[in-house]
Scaffold this motif. Structure first.
Motif, PDB file in Angstrom:
ATOM      1  N   UNK A 373       0.828  -1.207   0.000  1.00 12.98           N
ATOM      2  CA  UNK A 373       0.000   0.000   0.000  1.00 12.98           C
ATOM      3  C   UNK A 373       0.864   1.260   0.000  1.00 12.98           C
ATOM      4  N   UNK A 374       1.933   1.265   0.793  1.00 10.81           N
ATOM      5  CA  UNK A 374       2.763   2.470   0.882  1.00 10.81           C
ATOM      6  C   UNK A 374       3.675   2.629  -0.329  1.00 10.81           C
ATOM      7  N   UNK A 375       3.989   1.541  -1.017  1.00  9.94           N
ATOM      8  CA  UNK A 375       4.725   1.678  -2.280  1.00  9.94           C
ATOM      9  C   UNK A 375       3.825   2.336  -3.326  1.00  9.94           C
ATOM     10  N   UNK A 376       2.546   1.918  -3.319  1.00 15.75           N
ATOM     11  CA  UNK A 376       1.620   2.478  -4.310  1.00 15.75           C
ATOM     12  C   UNK A 376       1.325   3.952  -4.019  1.00 15.75           C
ATOM     13  N   UNK A 377       1.130   4.301  -2.744  1.00 19.94           N
ATOM     14  CA  UNK A 377       0.901   5.732  -2.450  1.00 19.94           C
ATOM     15  C   UNK A 377       2.144   6.539  -2.827  1.00 19.94           C
ATOM     16  N   UNK A 378       3.316   5.984  -2.602  1.00 18.10           N
ATOM     17  CA  UNK A 378       4.546   6.704  -2.934  1.00 18.10           C
ATOM     18  C   UNK A 378       4.624   6.957  -4.441  1.00 18.10           C
ATOM     19  N   UNK A 379       4.356   5.914  -5.212  1.00 22.79           N
ATOM     20  CA  UNK A 379       4.391   6.061  -6.674  1.00 22.79           C
ATOM     21  C   UNK A 379       3.434   7.161  -7.124  1.00 22.79           C
ATOM     22  N   UNK A 380       2.231   7.111  -6.615  1.00 23.73           N
ATOM     23  CA  UNK A 380       1.222   8.067  -7.077  1.00 23.73           C
ATOM     24  C   UNK A 380       1.462   9.477  -6.537  1.00 23.73           C
ATOM     25  N   UNK A 447       4.307 -10.772  -4.241  1.00 22.46           N
ATOM     26  CA  UNK A 447       5.324  -9.977  -4.923  1.00 22.46           C
ATOM     27  C   UNK A 447       4.868  -9.652  -6.343  1.00 22.46           C
ATOM     28  N   UNK A 448       4.382 -10.680  -7.032  1.00 20.36           N
ATOM     29  CA  UNK A 448       3.981 -10.469  -8.425  1.00 20.36           C
ATOM     30  C   UNK A 448       2.795  -9.511  -8.513  1.00 20.36           C
ATOM     31  N   UNK A 449       1.810  -9.711  -7.644  1.00 18.44           N
ATOM     32  CA  UNK A 449       0.608  -8.874  -7.698  1.00 18.44           C
ATOM     33  C   UNK A 449       0.919  -7.415  -7.418  1.00 18.44           C
ATOM     34  N   UNK A 450       1.740  -7.165  -6.406  1.00 13.62           N
ATOM     35  CA  UNK A 450       2.045  -5.778  -6.055  1.00 13.62           C
ATOM     36  C   UNK A 450       2.887  -5.114  -7.152  1.00 13.62           C
ATOM     37  N   UNK A 451       3.842  -5.863  -7.720  1.00 14.65           N
ATOM     38  CA  UNK A 451       4.635  -5.274  -8.800  1.00 14.65           C
ATOM     39  C   UNK A 451       3.792  -5.073 -10.057  1.00 14.65           C
ATOM     40  N   UNK A 452       2.811  -5.942 -10.266  1.00  9.09           N
ATOM     41  CA  UNK A 452       1.930  -5.751 -11.424  1.00  9.09           C
ATOM     42  C   UNK A 452       1.096  -4.484 -11.277  1.00  9.09           C
ATOM     43  N   UNK A 453       0.705  -4.167 -10.061  1.00 12.25           N
ATOM     44  CA  UNK A 453      -0.065  -2.935  -9.821  1.00 12.25           C
ATOM     45  C   UNK A 453       0.821  -1.715 -10.140  1.00 12.25           C
ATOM     46  N   UNK A 454       2.078  -1.785  -9.714  1.00 10.46           N
ATOM     47  CA  UNK A 454       3.040  -0.730 -10.034  1.00 10.46           C
ATOM     48  C   UNK A 454       3.219  -0.634 -11.562  1.00 10.46           C
ATOM     49  N   UNK A 456       1.193  -1.526 -14.000  1.00  7.12           N
ATOM     50  CA  UNK A 456       0.019  -0.951 -14.680  1.00  7.12           C
ATOM     51  C   UNK A 456      -0.012   0.566 -14.494  1.00  7.12           C
ATOM     52  N   UNK A 457       0.350   1.022 -13.293  1.00 11.68           N
ATOM     53  CA  UNK A 457       0.324   2.472 -13.029  1.00 11.68           C
ATOM     54  C   UNK A 457       1.352   3.216 -13.863  1.00 11.68           C
ATOM     55  N   UNK A 458       2.408   2.536 -14.258  1.00 10.31           N
ATOM     56  CA  UNK A 458       3.482   3.188 -15.015  1.00 10.31           C
ATOM     57  C   UNK A 458       3.298   3.029 -16.528  1.00 10.31           C
ATOM     58  N   UNK A 459       2.898   1.831 -16.962  1.00  7.08           N
ATOM     59  CA  UNK A 459       2.884   1.560 -18.407  1.00  7.08           C
ATOM     60  C   UNK A 459       1.512   1.724 -19.052  1.00  7.08           C
ATOM     61  N   UNK A 460       0.447   1.690 -18.257  1.00 10.26           N
ATOM     62  CA  UNK A 460      -0.894   1.795 -18.842  1.00 10.26           C
ATOM     63  C   UNK A 460      -1.654   3.026 -18.353  1.00 10.26           C
ATOM     64  N   UNK A 461      -1.750   3.155 -17.052  1.00 11.56           N
ATOM     65  CA  UNK A 461      -2.637   4.193 -16.498  1.00 11.56           C
ATOM     66  C   UNK A 461      -1.902   5.513 -16.320  1.00 11.56           C
ATOM     67  N   UNK A 462      -1.414   6.073 -17.413  1.00 14.14           N
ATOM     68  CA  UNK A 462      -0.827   7.414 -17.298  1.00 14.14           C
ATOM     69  C   UNK A 462      -1.624   8.371 -18.165  1.00 14.14           C
ATOM     70  N   UNK A 463      -1.639   9.613 -17.762  1.00  8.69           N
ATOM     71  CA  UNK A 463      -2.654  10.552 -18.252  1.00  8.69           C
ATOM     72  C   UNK A 463      -2.606  10.803 -19.757  1.00  8.69           C
TER      73      UNK A 463
END
Lengths: 546, 452
Positions: A373-380, A447-454, A456-463
């Protein structure tokens, strides 16, 4: 300039010079790495804007300013004003999830929100109790989150009472409608809340020294802090509370937005003797008995070290030295003005302690594993993420991604949280007598699930990507794209904000070689930036916040 | 193994192979496989499947005495929690012999009733965590009691670790795998596989279970895109550069997740569809995934496997009569389907499934629920089970009886060690290894309860 202040920190060996270095550091404005380290401990992740402000302050003035800051970002209000389900007009669990992300990413009172999140992992309620799917349940959970936010810098005794009487906790640990015993049917009081209140919220299982270590008996065995008898007596104290309706155990309507109400007719009025031999006299009212018991348990000498150590673990380091725990517990016991349980003083003591500041230089095991959770908040936070549509901030994705990354706010499997404070995986960590609570989520699929969320946030869900999902929280890559063609500059920035200036030279050179091999001419550096972000956020070194 | 040799191994594996596929999994096998267990013969296969019921299942509302004297005692003690006789399915008495004692299971568990009547399911009564045989006098004098009775995480830990070495946080399946893991030709995949999350039961001195997601392998998206090959070389270098124990552990799990994910994902994708159908539920999908792993045993080169599946929600302090039937129905359906699936695969004799839980619950009621107890009922199913019988000693359920620690918390009369040793002996563990896994075993009368 930076090096002149920073380097000696690594060279000093004696405690005295470290203490002196700490004192001089505390009096000076923070260097960028110092500011980044504090922001990574005390917020949902360092970003450039917060860093720019922090380097104009001393660590103490930053903490002081955060303690008095009131962002006014409360979850219940935010849900109601911005995040109702547009088709039903109600606050539901999707609303609640998105509100949590929005508040956590953007609230200016980051320390308050971050401490509330830490408290939510101690005073656990979870939406996995299906009753919260009913009307009002999601808003009730927002309200519970707000209890933690409002009291993050208040007094722990007050917080305990608010939590105990909240209908959310009442539902979650079944104190709600806990009826007095009945000899004719053999009915006993419900022991659930009484047990977990002592085991998890206040005292812990065993008698503790001030430094958080176990007190041992003559055979070297830890001494239990309370007995089954103590649990049963406290269970009787906690009888007589139910939904805030006119009659007992009446859940029509489910009054999720009101604290529980006392019903003296359903309270056990017999005398009780609770933990520590404290007597609760007969014939007290439901409310009087509860206050007496909370006062007594709050005064138990375990509470200071028990709560202090867990907060240190959730903010700064998984394996604090006994001396660090003792220093913070001393402040918990007395903030210097004869106040016990002053959370503002406790949080300040945790973050400004010499070990929090110097631990990274002194101890390779200093720090903590970063949870998903805190890795994802940090990224965003780094990428200034946006909702896909500014007029509809009700985003399914923020709810559904929780299954993917394996962790969600107020969504633990049980009152034992996502991980336990004494968790140690097999191997080097456990063999060294260390713990790494957050690593309980570091499993093959985790590990895989959390890195996959990262990913997607970098390679797909960008503005700026055409076709980006309208229900996604979008990363904004613009700022970093500007420096992406310059690998050294890009890595310097990631080093500072992600690694608090501690990125290993080998890692940096490995990344630089690879990144420099990616041309930036045709895509303006997009691919290079994405690779830099993904690899940095997925690096083992980043996983260990130091 | 020291941290340096482990790290050196990781680095060597990475640099030599420029990838992770050939690296032995530190978390799985390298710590073990050193004991004398021989390579299993071709075609020899056995699996143990643990169904863990998180929260403390009220097992005394799964196996209910129905002979009139004991039912009356049950009804009196359990009060509002007592199941009416109309809520019970009678269990066949055939295998139990001439006994006048009879039992039922809730009407929500027809699957268990059927397995029992076909001799494929046995109950074990009043099993729990014990340091040594324990009487009520011992309990009252606090003699030889497991630490922190009635606490969820501690008692889960005692069940999984067994008492003697709870402090070391290793579980009996974890210790077993390090003693006999070398029977498996596959040195990458651990004997221990867990679905969903990790657990102490399968954690050994040096090994962690391999964990599958609820729906199988979770592949890394970053290994599937157009830049994957260039990126993975850098990624692997980065893993090998880990400097601290936390970073190293992260690198190790990540590397294993990638290499085994590819191997196991491939093997699972080649498993033919089963004709056995499973109901839609959390536990069913976990057991179905276990069945697929078992069906893939040859391509994964596994001859002994230990699986862990789990279901939560059993901490029924309130609303027990509303919540528990649905959970038990799910368990009954899932275990029945799994049993049928094993028969379909021709492995009925080779796979044994058993339950475990934090603790039993208080027989007495707190109004609409029960509180944390101790001794409990567990059940074991499969073709190798000597089923249709209740093993162990069914306790006297009267409040204040010699079995009652207070409030209807039953003092166990069979230890987890005895239950576990019986299962491990069937599994093929050597006697020495069984005693190494359960160092306190000799304190108890029998190390073979005979149910399998």
């Amino acid at each position: 300039m930076i090096k002149a202040r920073f380097l000696p920190r690594f060279l000093v060996a004696s405690f005295l010079s470290i203490a002196m270095s700490w004192q001089s550091a505390m009096a000076a404005t923070m260097t960028p790495p110092e500011a980044a380290r504090l922001l990574n401990q005390a917020t949902f992740g360092a970003n450039q804007a917060d860093l720019d402000k922090a380097i104009t302050m001393t660590a103490e003035s930053w903490v002081d300013q955060q303690i008095v800051a009131s962002g006014g970002w409360f979850h219940q209000n935010s849900c109601n004003t911005s995040n109702k389900n547009p088709s039903t007009g109600k606050v539901d669990l999707y609303s609640r999830a998105y509100t949590w992300w929005r508040v956590s990413l953007y609230a200016p009172d980051q320390l308050r929100q971050r401490v509330a999140y830490a408290l939510s992992q101690i005073l656990v309620v979870s939406e996995k109790n299906s009753l919260f799917s009913n009307d009002g349940g999601a808003e009730g959970l927002c309200m519970y989150n707000d209890i933690l936010v409002r009291n993050a810098f208040g007094n722990y005794r007050t917080l305990l009472e608010k939590v105990t009487l909240s209908s959310q906790m009442g539902v979650y640990l079944s104190m709600l409608s806990n009826d007095k015993p009945d000899a004719t049917t053999g009915r006993r009081a419900d022991e659930n809340y009484a047990r977990e209140f002592m085991q998890l919220f206040t005292i812990g299982l065993t008698k503790l020294n001030l430094d958080g270590s176990n007190q041992l008996d003559a055979n070297g065995v830890p001494i239990p802090a309370y007995t089954q008898d103590d649990v049963e007596n406290l269970a009787r104290v906690f009888t007589g509370w139910s939904w805030a309706n006119s009659s007992w155990a009446n859940g029509n309507p489910l009054q999720f937005l009101q604290p529980m109400k006392a019903f003296d007719d359903h309270h056990d009025k017999n005398a009780k003797i609770i933990v520590g031999g404290v007597s609760i006299p007969a014939n007290g009212s439901t409310t009087q008995d509860l206050k007496l018991a909370l006062d007594a348990i709050f005064r138990h000498p375990n509470v200071g070290p028990f709560v202090s150590k867990q907060l240190i673990q959730k903010l700064v380091t998984s394996n604090p030295s006994p001396a660090y725990v003792a220093r913070v517990a001393t402040i918990f016991n007395n903030d210097g003005k004869n106040v016990r349980g002053n959370m503002a003083a406790v949080i300040k003591a945790i973050l400004l302690d010499p070990e929090a500041v110097n631990g990274v230089a002194e101890n390779p095991n200093f720090g903590k594993a970063r949870e998903p959770l805190l890795r994802q908040t940090h990224l965003w936070r780094l990428l200034k993420a946006l909702p896909a549509s500014s007029d509809n901030r009700y985003q399914y994705n923020s709810y559904n991604m929780n299954a993917e990354q394996g962790q969600a706010p107020l969504a633990a499997d049980s009152v034992f949280n996502f991980y336990q404070p004494d968790y140690a995986p097999a191997g080097e960590i456990r063999d060294s007598g260390l713990v790494a609570p957050e690593l309980q989520l570091t499993t093959d699929p985790g590990v895989a699930g959390a890195l996959n969320r990262i990913y997607v946030s970098i390679y797909y869900d960008y503005s700026t990507r055409s076709g980006v999902s309208t229900t996604a929280i979008r990363s904004v890559l613009t700022d970093l794209l500007a420096i992406a063609p310059n690998t050294d500059q890009l890595l310097a920035k990631l080093d500072l904000l992600l690694f608090s200036g501690q990125m290993d030279a080998t890692l940096k050179s490995t990344l630089a070689t690879y990144l420099n091999s990616i041309p930036t001419s045709s895509d303006k550096g997009l691919a290079r930036l994405q690779e830099a972000l993904y690899l940095s956020f997925s690096s083992p070194q980043y996983m260990h916040q130091r | 193994m020291s941290q340096f040799s482990r790290r050196d191994l990781l680095r060597a594996g990475l640099s030599a192979a420029a990838g992770l596929a050939t690296r032995g999994s530190m978390l799985g096998m390298l710590g073990g496989g050193l004991a004398s267990a021989a390579q299993a013969a071709t075609g020899d296969y056995k699996a143990l499947v643990c169904v863990f019921l998180y929260g403390g299942n009220d097992g005394y509302n799964v196996l209910v005495p129905t002979d009139s004297a004991r039912y009356q005692t049950y009804k009196t003690t359990r009060s509002s929690l007592a199941l009416p006789t109309s809520g019970l399915l009678q269990l066949s008495n055939a295998a139990q012999g001439s006994s006048s004692l009879s039992y039922g299971v809730p009407t929500t568990m027809p699957g268990l009733q059927s397995l029992y009547s076909r001799g494929r399911l046995a109950f074990v009564a009043n099993v729990g965590t014990l340091v040594a045989p324990t009487t009520k006098a011992d309990f009252q004098a606090k003699r030889n009691l497991p630490p922190q009775l009635f606490s969820h995480n501690d008692q889960q830990g005692c069940w999984m670790a067994t008492q003697s070495d709870a402090a070391q946080r290793t579980g009996w399946a974890g210790r077993l795998s390090e003693l006999m893991g070398s029977v498996n030709a596959n040195r990458e995949l651990s004997m221990n596989v867990s679905i969903g999350s990790s657990n102490y039961w399968q954690t050994g001195p040096q090994s962690m279970p391999y964990v599958l997601g609820q729906n199988g392998v979770v592949q890394f998206k970053a290994t599937l895109d157009g830049r994957a090959s260039q990126r993975s070389a850098v990624f692997n270098q980065m893993l090998a550069q880990a400097q601290t124990p936390t970073a190293f552990y992260t690198a190790d799990v990540t590397a294993r997740s990638m290499s085994l994910g590819a191997e196991v994902g491939q093997a699972l994708s080649q498993v033919p569809a089963f004709s056995t159908t499973y109901p839609s539920s959390t536990l069913s999908s976990q057991l179905q995934l276990v069945a697929k792993m078992i069906a893939a045993r040859s391509s994964l080169s596994m001859s002994r496997q230990v699986f862990f599946v789990s279901l939560g929600g059993f901490d029924t302090h309130d609303g027990q009569s509303g919540a528990q039937p649905g959970l038990l129905s799910q368990v009954s359906q899932a275990m029945s389907a799994f049993d049928a699936n094993m028969e379909e695969l021709g492995l009925g004799q080779q796979v044994t499934t058993f339950t475990a839980s934090d603790f039993g619950r208080s027989l007495t009621s707190n109004g609409d629920g029960s509180d944390h107890g101790w001794g409990n009922v567990q059940w074991v199913s499969g073709g190798a089970v000597a089923g249709g019988r209740v093993y162990g000693s069914f306790p006297n359920q009267a409040v204040g009886s010699s079995d009652d620690a207070g409030g209807g918390r039953m003092i166990p009369t069979t230890s987890v060690e005895q239950y576990g040793a019986t299962l491990l002996r069937w599994f093929g563990a050597a006697e020495d290894d069984i005693h190494t896994v359960f160092p306190n075993l000799d304190r108890f009368a029998s190390s073979d309860l005979g149910f399998v």
